[in-house]
Design an enzyme around this catalytic site. Structure first.
Site, mmCIF file in Angstrom:
data_model
loop_
_atom_site.group_PDB
_atom_site.id
_atom_site.type_symbol
_atom_site.label_atom_id
_atom_site.label_comp_id
_atom_site.label_asym_id
_atom_site.label_seq_id
_atom_site.Cartn_x
_atom_site.Cartn_y
_atom_site.Cartn_z
ATOM 1 N N GLY A 93 0.863 -1.182 0.000
ATOM 2 C CA GLY A 93 0.000 0.000 0.000
ATOM 3 C C GLY A 93 0.890 1.220 0.000
ATOM 4 O O GLY A 93 1.761 1.332 -0.859
ATOM 5 N N SER A 126 5.673 -5.644 -1.290
ATOM 6 C CA SER A 126 5.715 -4.233 -1.697
ATOM 7 C C SER A 126 6.108 -3.339 -0.510
ATOM 8 O O SER A 126 7.225 -3.494 0.016
ATOM 9 C CB SER A 126 4.346 -3.867 -2.295
ATOM 10 O OG SER A 126 4.397 -2.660 -2.996
ATOM 11 N N ALA A 127 5.239 -2.465 -0.042
ATOM 12 C CA ALA A 127 5.572 -1.610 1.110
ATOM 13 C C ALA A 127 6.010 -2.443 2.309
ATOM 14 O O ALA A 127 6.881 -2.026 3.084
ATOM 15 C CB ALA A 127 4.374 -0.735 1.477
ATOM 16 N N HIS A 163 8.580 -3.321 -7.158
ATOM 17 C CA HIS A 163 7.986 -2.984 -8.469
ATOM 18 C C HIS A 163 9.071 -2.430 -9.401
ATOM 19 O O HIS A 163 8.785 -1.531 -10.211
ATOM 20 C CB HIS A 163 6.877 -1.932 -8.337
ATOM 21 C CG HIS A 163 5.704 -2.320 -7.481
ATOM 22 N ND1 HIS A 163 4.639 -3.038 -7.941
ATOM 23 C CD2 HIS A 163 5.431 -2.072 -6.161
ATOM 24 C CE1 HIS A 163 3.746 -3.207 -6.957
ATOM 25 N NE2 HIS A 163 4.215 -2.627 -5.869
ATOM 26 N N GLU A 199 8.545 -7.021 -10.390
ATOM 27 C CA GLU A 199 7.295 -7.714 -10.057
ATOM 28 C C GLU A 199 7.420 -9.171 -10.507
ATOM 29 O O GLU A 199 7.873 -9.439 -11.622
ATOM 30 C CB GLU A 199 6.115 -7.037 -10.771
ATOM 31 C CG GLU A 199 5.861 -5.629 -10.256
ATOM 32 C CD GLU A 199 4.696 -4.931 -10.957
ATOM 33 O OE1 GLU A 199 4.134 -5.495 -11.915
ATOM 34 O OE2 GLU A 199 4.355 -3.802 -10.542
HETATM 35 CA CA CA Z 1 2.686 1.495 -2.926
#
Ligand code: CA
Ligand code: CA
Lengths: 244, 244
Positions: A93, A126-127, A163, A199
């Site tokens: 997020g 991700s985060a 990413h 990714e």
């Molecule tokens: Ca993000």
């Protein structure tokens, strides 16, 4: 000096990959990582605004994989929830929102202690992978809130760029490419290496070993050196040897 | 309560536009803005690492336009340089580095005072436009250094997103689109509007008037409302009326 013999972390570039469902491409990696001794995962939903919806989504997927899931935001005492967790899953997020909330809830030192000292497995996407590293200096996210520091869980002594994408040679856009942004970071003195995880790619850390998993590979940026492309299966344990 | 009658700012999305040289597409706007009373511009090169090279590049372009240029980094006392400046030009690069250095050099209040109280014209490009607004919360840049605050010069009471781009519907990348990032910001309470300035576009602020200039237009994001597209020439003075 801390020993990292018990440390276990699966740092995933992204929960989504084109053509796959939520966490679908990395389901096998997560199950292999957690194994059959883990019954329940503690989810950290702080990177998204709607924590209930995020927890429901993560719970459905983890139940599908055979694990129960509690979300830390459902506990009146998040520190106690961390102290009794069997495994962590920190979702993606906004990295600034995630890190600020971890500080606000006094969870930074607690989560780190559980992973490094108690060997509690840590899964980030991700985060969630960004905050697993030494700092969030190489996040792609917008700084929507101001955390008390950019220093993070420091489970590993280098940075990750999630990413990660190589530059599009046909682009007419004049904003910086991802590589240019990482090179700007390395203009700052004493900055650690940055592992650009594409990714579809993730880093498995077990004790003092680190191996690239997934299908898409990674690019490693080291200050003052040319960047290096690594393929799935590559041994990146040398990145863990830097003093942090 | 402050009056903004003397305020003059030209907040440019980017110094570069596909097919044009450095500051080429906005040369006429800059000359119209500075007029013939300005002899010399004070350049702020802090967003880039190599300040000497950046100052040389900016100086060549401004001399071309008929203005002398000093760079603030060439002064032993930057505050004094700001106090005697006839005009400011704050260049792009990394927004976090720029803002941190403005704080480190104690220039935030000084520059703001000169623009708001003394009517000294302010030109920003990219990161230089971001720091001209209330805060850098909507920068696209990587947080390579930690500034003491995200609050900025607050020449205008809203945020700008520079290099604004609409989503590419053919993209397979799973990182957030620019619009998704701005919507994440607006999930935070009491966040001001965000003006997404496309490359090739700029906002001219004179007193309590604001007009969109350039060729490419802008998209305005207001918390809790649908975003609105504005074309060059649009009067955006209403954005200046919010309490800051
Ligand atoms: Ca993000
Ligand atoms: Ca930039």
């Amino acid at each position: 000096m801390a020993t990292y013999a018990k440390r276990r972390a699966l740092l995933i570039s992204s929960s989504n990959l084109h053509g796959f469902g939520y966490l679908e491409y990395c389901t096998k990696h997560i199950k292999d990582f957690l194994g059959s001794n883990t019954e329940k995962v503690l989810f950290v939903p702080y990177a998204l605004h709607d924590r209930d919806a995020y927890a429901a989504k993560a719970r459905a997927k983890f139940e599908d994989m055979g694990y129960k899931l509690d979300s830390v935001h459902e506990f009146s005492n998040p520190v106690e929830a961390v102290k009794s967790a069997q495994a962590f899953f920190v979702g993606g997020g906004n990295t600034f929102r995630l890190l600020k909330t971890l500080y606000d809830e006094n969870l930074i030192q607690e989560i780190r202690k559980r992973v490094v000292e108690d060997g509690i497995p840590y899964i980030g996407t991700s985060a969630g992978s960004n905050v697993g590293t030494c700092s969030i200096n190489t996040t792609n996210d917008m700084p929507i809130v101001y955390p008390p520091s950019f220093n993070a869980l420091n489970l590993v002594p280098f940075n990750i760029n999630v990413h990660y994408v190589d530059a599009d040679p046909t682009s007419t856009h004049k904003g910086e490419t991802r590589e240019q942004r990482i090179l700007e970071y390395h203009e700052v003195d004493n900055t650690p290496p940055v592992l650009g995880l594409r990714e579809g790619c993730m880093l498995l850390v077990e004790g003092d070993k680190a191996v690239l998993q997934g299908e898409t590979g990674a690019r490693l940026f080291t200050r003052g050196e040319d960047s290096v492309q690594y393929s799935p299966g590559a041994d990146l344990s040398f990145l863990l040897k830097m003093t942090s």
